[in-house]
Every structure is written in structure tokens, then in C-alpha cells.
Write a protein that holds these residues in place. Structure first.
Motif, mmCIF file in Angstrom:
data_model
loop_
_atom_site.group_PDB
_atom_site.id
_atom_site.type_symbol
_atom_site.label_atom_id
_atom_site.label_comp_id
_atom_site.label_asym_id
_atom_site.label_seq_id
_atom_site.Cartn_x
_atom_site.Cartn_y
_atom_site.Cartn_z
ATOM 1 N N GLN A 186 9.884 11.527 -2.300
ATOM 2 C CA GLN A 186 9.531 10.551 -3.327
ATOM 3 C C GLN A 186 10.188 9.209 -3.057
ATOM 4 O O GLN A 186 9.581 8.150 -3.255
ATOM 5 N N ALA A 187 11.433 9.245 -2.581
ATOM 6 C CA ALA A 187 12.142 8.002 -2.263
ATOM 7 C C ALA A 187 11.511 7.297 -1.069
ATOM 8 O O ALA A 187 11.625 6.077 -0.932
ATOM 9 N N TYR A 188 10.845 8.065 -0.219
ATOM 10 C CA TYR A 188 10.187 7.482 0.966
ATOM 11 C C TYR A 188 8.930 6.714 0.567
ATOM 12 O O TYR A 188 8.544 5.761 1.229
ATOM 13 N N GLN A 189 8.312 7.161 -0.529
ATOM 14 C CA GLN A 189 7.063 6.552 -0.987
ATOM 15 C C GLN A 189 7.331 5.212 -1.666
ATOM 16 O O GLN A 189 8.378 5.002 -2.281
ATOM 17 N N ASN A 190 6.388 4.287 -1.546
ATOM 18 C CA ASN A 190 6.504 3.011 -2.249
ATOM 19 C C ASN A 190 6.396 3.221 -3.757
ATOM 20 O O ASN A 190 5.640 4.091 -4.222
ATOM 21 N N PRO A 191 7.133 2.456 -4.542
ATOM 22 C CA PRO A 191 7.114 2.614 -6.000
ATOM 23 C C PRO A 191 5.711 2.432 -6.580
ATOM 24 O O PRO A 191 4.925 1.602 -6.101
ATOM 25 N N GLY A 192 5.427 3.246 -7.594
ATOM 26 C CA GLY A 192 4.148 3.140 -8.276
ATOM 27 C C GLY A 192 3.095 4.091 -7.768
ATOM 28 O O GLY A 192 1.986 4.149 -8.321
ATOM 29 N N TYR A 193 3.415 4.831 -6.700
ATOM 30 C CA TYR A 193 2.469 5.791 -6.141
ATOM 31 C C TYR A 193 3.093 7.179 -6.176
ATOM 32 O O TYR A 193 4.178 7.393 -5.637
ATOM 33 N N ALA A 194 2.399 8.121 -6.774
ATOM 34 C CA ALA A 194 2.901 9.492 -6.840
ATOM 35 C C ALA A 194 2.502 10.252 -5.588
ATOM 36 O O ALA A 194 1.430 10.025 -5.012
ATOM 37 N N ASN A 195 3.369 11.162 -5.160
ATOM 38 C CA ASN A 195 3.049 12.019 -4.017
ATOM 39 C C ASN A 195 2.267 13.243 -4.493
ATOM 40 O O ASN A 195 2.371 13.668 -5.620
ATOM 41 N N ARG A 212 0.839 -1.185 0.000
ATOM 42 C CA ARG A 212 0.000 0.000 0.000
ATOM 43 C C ARG A 212 0.887 1.253 0.000
ATOM 44 O O ARG A 212 2.038 1.216 0.438
ATOM 45 N N PRO A 213 0.355 2.383 -0.471
ATOM 46 C CA PRO A 213 1.143 3.613 -0.454
ATOM 47 C C PRO A 213 1.317 4.168 0.957
ATOM 48 O O PRO A 213 0.424 4.020 1.801
#
Length: 646
Positions: free
Chosen positions: A637-646, A619-620
């Protein structure tokens, strides 16, 4: 972001972890002043422990989190009245999971404050003379929350601002995510191993944490980590890291540990064990039975300790309103022009919400055997019975009988609408709403309206009996059908030890004599064959079909068979997404489903395709967390899981 009709989630940033954690204690016993020094007192430590049990109510029974664990799997899809919180989870093109999707933020916002509270208890307990058994409860809950988080988001922070697994008392607006391996080996396993050693066999309070419960979660964590190490379908992890155990163990070692721990718990149950029948596991009159190892508790005796109103449902945590979600608008049924099935605070009925719906495959395939296996009957409300006199004051002024299907009369207690066990070519459905007002069909010679399995839709479908409401104060009336349920929401059951051990054995663990995967599963299937009550028929049913169910179990069982059995046993209890993520079977088992549409009278099944990409296995990270950090755009952005935009 879609509007949501429940409390606004604030303080998701890690800088708010301490204050949010403290508020949990304040919820249990209000105080005019609260400081970090409170944790250095015996009352503070015990208050922290109480808060840990209380935080379960903000997760379990909270229907938007509940939805996120079920909708989009092979167990459920969105119902006719679903908003984006439900459609997003379905992955079928009607919405998409984003960092702003509310259901994804619930666990993050609830788990980290509780983790910090647990760390505060653990650090301060010895200074105020708290026993190791009480500290072990805090260790269990810290591991419990981290286990939920790592399965949901991947690697998460162990350092909330004061060092790894330290109690944080300072606002912090930066964060670093640990790897999945670190979360398991530094936090989850050590805390659970210590909890198993120090927790009592018998709970200190009703519903309290025990050694058996800790063993279940240790076994589940070993099992899940073993799958993660093995990674059979090459699902990506995040933060990116090698899937190597720091102690040099391979997946097989962890599967064996999972088996051994679960088998030990089965052999040393303490006060726990299997209830005799599946019906009695889920019958509301038998709540808090010996099979329940942990639950988010509620009560109808006190609004304060229930955590919510006893007369109306807020639609938000800590209310237990999960059972509303799979309840269709049955009061729309008409007999002689009146609502013959009134909204009632009874386990078979409850408040309609129609946000989720079972698929046709659930009814036809998951619960294919409705004759020998009691679990279909003990899961769904399939017969809606007349209760209209309870809506009259006095009840004696109500019509004694009503005209129903085929112009035949029905009296209170008679079946008004029945969901058939099997498709029947003789069923005819009048156009549109028909004479039933809900688009139901008729069969010659029957006074009840009927709907066949192939005709269930997003608007009319069998309700969820097993989680339905229960009150002892209804009297002879309808009670409080608009209130949230005062039943405890089940979090962990003794029966799952059999499934964990069986799954580990299928994955290569060497079993003990008498506890092969098939033998373990057959303990559960044998119980499923024992009937005490027939919900469909509303009558006692003393029947034992255990031998038939056991004989039908394949000689060699595989993971898909275990997953099918898990769905029969725990349907719509919130297990399914974790089961499919762990085994990496989500796309395989949930990519398509069949259901009829949203219009009353629509009985034409349509096959729906889901797009389940590898990135969706995580999940994001909630956008509130990202926005609250003082970090560069690249770092966020690096903190977020891949495939989900901030």
C-alpha cells in the motif's frame, strides 16, 4: 478489470525486468538461446541498441497509451464507441482511473525492461570496444524512459535488483521507490548531460539519436523539474519528500538552464530545422522530414521491420493505430442510398474507431483563427469527398454521379459532407439520421451535407488528418484501410525547442537578444501563417498570413498562451497531459467541456464537468506490479500512489 482486446501485459513485476528486456532484443533478431553473456559481446550490445529504438513502437502509436495522454485534457473526450479504457481517462463520472486501468500499465511495462537493457549496454560496452557515441544512445534512452516515468508516476525505482542504475540479471520481488529529486539528479540529468557531450551532431542512422535530440530532452527535463521544485498549486508528490534540490539550486536556476540548452540547440541545429509550412510537417508524403528529431518508425515494405501486419490491424502494439481513435464512422454517409465515402487507406480517411472525440471548445476556441492560421486545416479532415468508384470492380461500373444534399448531384471528388468553420444559423438538421444517414444538416444551394462547430458530437466530428494513414501501394483502389498505419509516429520535433525556451523565459529565464518568449513563439506562429495547400478546398494555396498572426500575438505572453499555442501546434500528438501536469494547469483548463451526445442527429451541446483532484496528477502504480512483489500488505500500500487502492 475491464477486458482489453490487445496483448495481455505480463511480467510487470521488477523480477521480470531482465527477461522482458532481453525479449526486446529477441524481437529484433530471433535467437534460439539467450543468456546474460550475450550483452558481453559486440552483437549483444548492438542488439540492445536496436531494441531501444524498437521499444518506441510499443509506446508511441499504441492507441491505449496515446489515449491516456490526451483523453481527459482540454484536447479530447471519449467517443461514442469508447470502452472503459477511454472513459476512465475522462474523469467525468463515466469511469475512474484505478490501479487496474490498462492504459496506466503500458508505460510501466515498457519502460523498465528498456531501462535495464540500456544499463546492460552501458555496463558492457567498454569491454567489447563499443564507442562512446553508441553508449550515449543507451544513456539517452535510459534517461528518456525515466523522464516519462517520473512525470507519470512520481518517484520510481533506480535499483532494479543489482544496485542503482545497474544491469539486473537476478529475479527480484521487492522494490523501493526513489524520490522525484533522486530520479532527476541521479539518472535523468547525468545521462542526458553525457549524451549531449558524446552524441554526434549527425545521426549514425536515419532516425537515430543525436546531440540536438538530447539537448531537447535535457531542456525539457530542466523545465519540468523547475516547475516541480516551484509547485505553484501545491500538488502533492510521492514518495513524499521536500522539494529541495540536492545541489542547492532553485527553480529559477533550472528554468535558466532549460532556456540556455534549448537556445543553444536552436542556434546549432545540425541537419535539423523547421519545415517551411505546417502542412508539410504533417503531410504523410513528407514523413521523416528535418523537423522530426525522433519517431517510432514503421514501413510498408516489410512486415518484420514494420512490427505488424501490412493487411490488417491487430489493435495492439507494436501497430501504429493511433489515428483510428479520432476517426468517426464516415462510411455511414449515404448518397443515393449508397456509401459515397468509402473506408480508404488515405491520410484524410483511414479506419473508423470512434474511441475519442474533440470537444466543441477545440474547434471553436483552440483553433479560433481558421483563416490566417493554417494549423486547423493542417490538423483535421473537415471535408469528406466522394470516392465510391474505388469500391467497385471494375470502377467503371460505379454510378457516375449520386444525389446528395438538397437533391443535388455530386461526382467523385466532390464534397459529400463538410464541417463548417463557423456556426451558421441557416443550417437545418433533419430529424434523426436524416437523408444523410449520419444526422448532418443542409444549407440552401449546397450539394454537400454540413455540420456546424456547435453541432459536433461524440459520434460525428472532424477527423484527425495529421496522423492519418498513408500507403504508396493503393493503386486506384481503396488500399488496405483496415491495416495499421505504416507511417512513423512523431515523438520529438525541432519546433518544440522554441516552446521550451519561450516557457522558460516566461518563468523568469533571462533571454538572449532576439529570443524573447514572444519572439520565439512568433517564429512558430509566423510559420503557421504560411499556406502551401488547402485541405478543406483540396487545392494549392500560396498565401502568407505570417504578418497577421505575428501582429496578433500579445505583447506579453503568459503560460496559458504558450499552452494554447502548444495545443495548436501539437494537437492530439500525445503532448497534452504532460504539458498540463508540468504546469499544474490540468484542472484549470480541462475542468469543463462541451459536446453533443452519442445519438445520430444530436446537435444539442451539453456542458460536462470533470472532477480533477490533486492525486490524479500521478497515475497509479499498475496492479500487476503490486501483486508481483513479495512484500507485506502495508508495504504494498505504501508503494502505491495516494488515492489509489490496491
Amino acid at each position: 478489470m475491464k477486458p482489453i482486446q490487445i496483448k495481455t501485459m505480463i511480467g510487470l513485476g521488477l523480477m521480470m525486468v531482465f527477461s522482458a528486456g532481453c525479449s526486446k532484443i529477441l524481437d529484433e533478431e530471433p535467437r534460439s538461446i539467450f543468456t546474460p553473456d550475450y550483452f558481453k559481446t559486440e552483437a549483444g550490445v548492438k542488439g540492445g541498441l536496436t531494441a531501444m529504438y524498437g521499444h518506441l513502437r510499443n509506446i508511441y502509436g499504441q492507441a491505449y497509451y496515446y489515449n491516456s495522454c490526451i483523453t481527459g485534457t482540454d484536447e479530447a473526450t471519449w467517443g461514442k464507441d469508447a470502452d472503459g479504457n477511454f472513459k476512465d481517462m475522462d474523469c467525468s463520472g463515466v469511469g475512474s482511473i484505478q490501479s487496474t486501468s490498462f492504459p496506466s500499465s503500458i508505460l510501466w511495462g515498457e519502460a523498465f525492461p528498456n531501462i535495464n537493457t540500456a544499463s546492460g549496454v552501458i555496463e558492457n560496452a567498454s569491454a567489447v570496444g563499443i564507442s562512446n557515441t553508441l553508449v550515449a544512445e543507451a544513456r539517452f534512452f535510459r534517461a528518456f524512459d525515466y523522464f516519462l516515468l517520473v512525470q507519470t508516476f512520481g518517484g520510481v525505482p533506480l535499483d532494479l535488483g543489482s544496485g542503482e542504475l545497474k544491469f539486473n540479471i537476478n529475479p527480484v520481488r521487492t522494490s523501493v521507490r526513489n524520490t522525484v529529486t533522486e530520479v532527476y539528479t541521479k539518472a535523468i540529468f547525468p545521462d542526458l548531460l553525457k549524451a549531449v557531450t558524446d552524441l554526434p551532431v549527425t545521426a549514425r542512422v536515419t532516425g537515430g539519436v543525436t546531440q540536438t535530440l538530447a539537448r531537447l530532452f535535457l531542456a525539457k527535463a530542466y523545465l519540468t523539474y523547475g516547475w516541480w521544485l516551484q509547485n505553484p498549486n501545491n500538488i502533492p508528490t510521492y514518495p513524499a519528500s521536500d522539494r529541495k534540490d540536492p545541489d542547492g539550486h532553485d527553480a529559477g536556476w533550472y528554468f535558466q538552464q532549460a532556456y540556455d540548452v534549448a537556445a543553444t540547440a536552436i542556434d546549432n541545429p545540425g541537419s535539423f530545422g523547421l519545415v517551411d509550412t505546417y502542412y508539410d510537417v504533417n503531410w504523410a508524403g513528407n514523413d521523416r522530414n528535418k523537423e522530426l528529431l525522433l519517431y517510432a518508425d514503421h514501413t510498408e515494405s516489410s512486415e518484420k521491420f514494420n512490427g505488424g501486419s501490412l493487411t490488417f490491424g491487430s489493435g495492439g502494439a507494436p501497430d501504429n493505430f493511433s489515428s483510428w481513435m479520432l476517426t468517426w464512422n464516415y462510411p455511414n454517409i449515404r448518397s443515393s442510398g449508397i456509401s459515397s465515402v468509402q473506408r480508404e487507406a488515405a491520410q484524410a480517411l483511414g479506419r473508423p474507431w470512434n474511441r475519442m472525440a474533440p470537444t466543441i471548445e477545440v474547434i471553436k476556441n483552440t483553433f479560433a483563427d481558421k483563416t490566417n492560421d493554417s494549423r486547423y486545416d493542417g490538423t483535421f479532415t473537415t471535408v469528406y469527398r466522394g470516392n465510391w468508384p474505388k469500391g467497385y470492380n471494375p470502377a467503371s461500373s460505379a454510378p457516375a454521379s449520386l444525389v446528395n444534399a438538397n437533391g443535388m448531384s455530386v461526382v467523385p471528388g466532390d464534397a459529400i459532407l463538410t464541417f463548417l468553420n463557423e456556426d451558421n444559423a441557416s443550417v437545418t438538421y433533419p430529424a434523426g439520421a436524416g437523408i444523410s444517414n449520419v444526422g448532418a444538416g443542409i444549407l440552401p444551394g449546397r450539394a454537400d451535407y454540413v455540420i456546424a462547430p456547435g453541432g459536433i458530437s461524440r459520434i460525428v466530428y472532424p477527423g484527425l488528418w495529421k496522423l492519418g494513414p498513408y500507403r504508396t501501394d493503393n493503386g486506384t483502389g481503396l488500399g488496405q484501410p483496415n491495416a495499421a498505419s505504416t507511417r512513423p509516429f512523431p515523438v520529438a520535433k525541432f519546433s518544440e525547442l522554441y516552446f521550451v525556451a519561450a516557457e522558460a523565459a516566461v518563468k523568469g529565464a533571462v533571454p538572449k537578444a532576439g529570443k524573447s518568449a514572444r519572439e520565439l513563439i512568433n517564429v512558430i506562429r509566423g510559420r503557421a501563417g504560411k499556406w502551401r495547400w488547402d485541405n478543406n478546398g483540396n487545392k494549392a494555396k500560396a498565401e502568407d498570413n505570417s504578418a497577421a498572426l505575428i501582429a496578433a500575438t500579445p505583447a506579453t505572453i503568459d503560460i496559458n498562451y504558450i499552452l494554447a499555442e502548444r495545443s495548436r501546434e501539437y494537437y492530439a500528438e500525445g503532448y497534452r497531459r504532460f504539458d498540463l501536469i508540468r504546469t499544474q494547469k490540468w484542472a484549470e483548463l480541462s475542468a469543463t467541456y462541451t459536446i453533443c451526445g452519442t445519438a445520430i442527429g444530436d446537435h444539442t451541446p451539453v456542458t460536462i464537468t470533470r472532477t480533477i483532484t490533486p492525486n490524479l496528477y500521478l497515475r497509479p502504480i499498475p496492479q500487476g506490479q503490486i501483486d508481483g512483489m513479495q512484500m507485506s500488505a502495508a508495504e504494498k500500500q505504501a508503494y502505491q500512489n495516494p488515492g489509489y487502492a490496491n
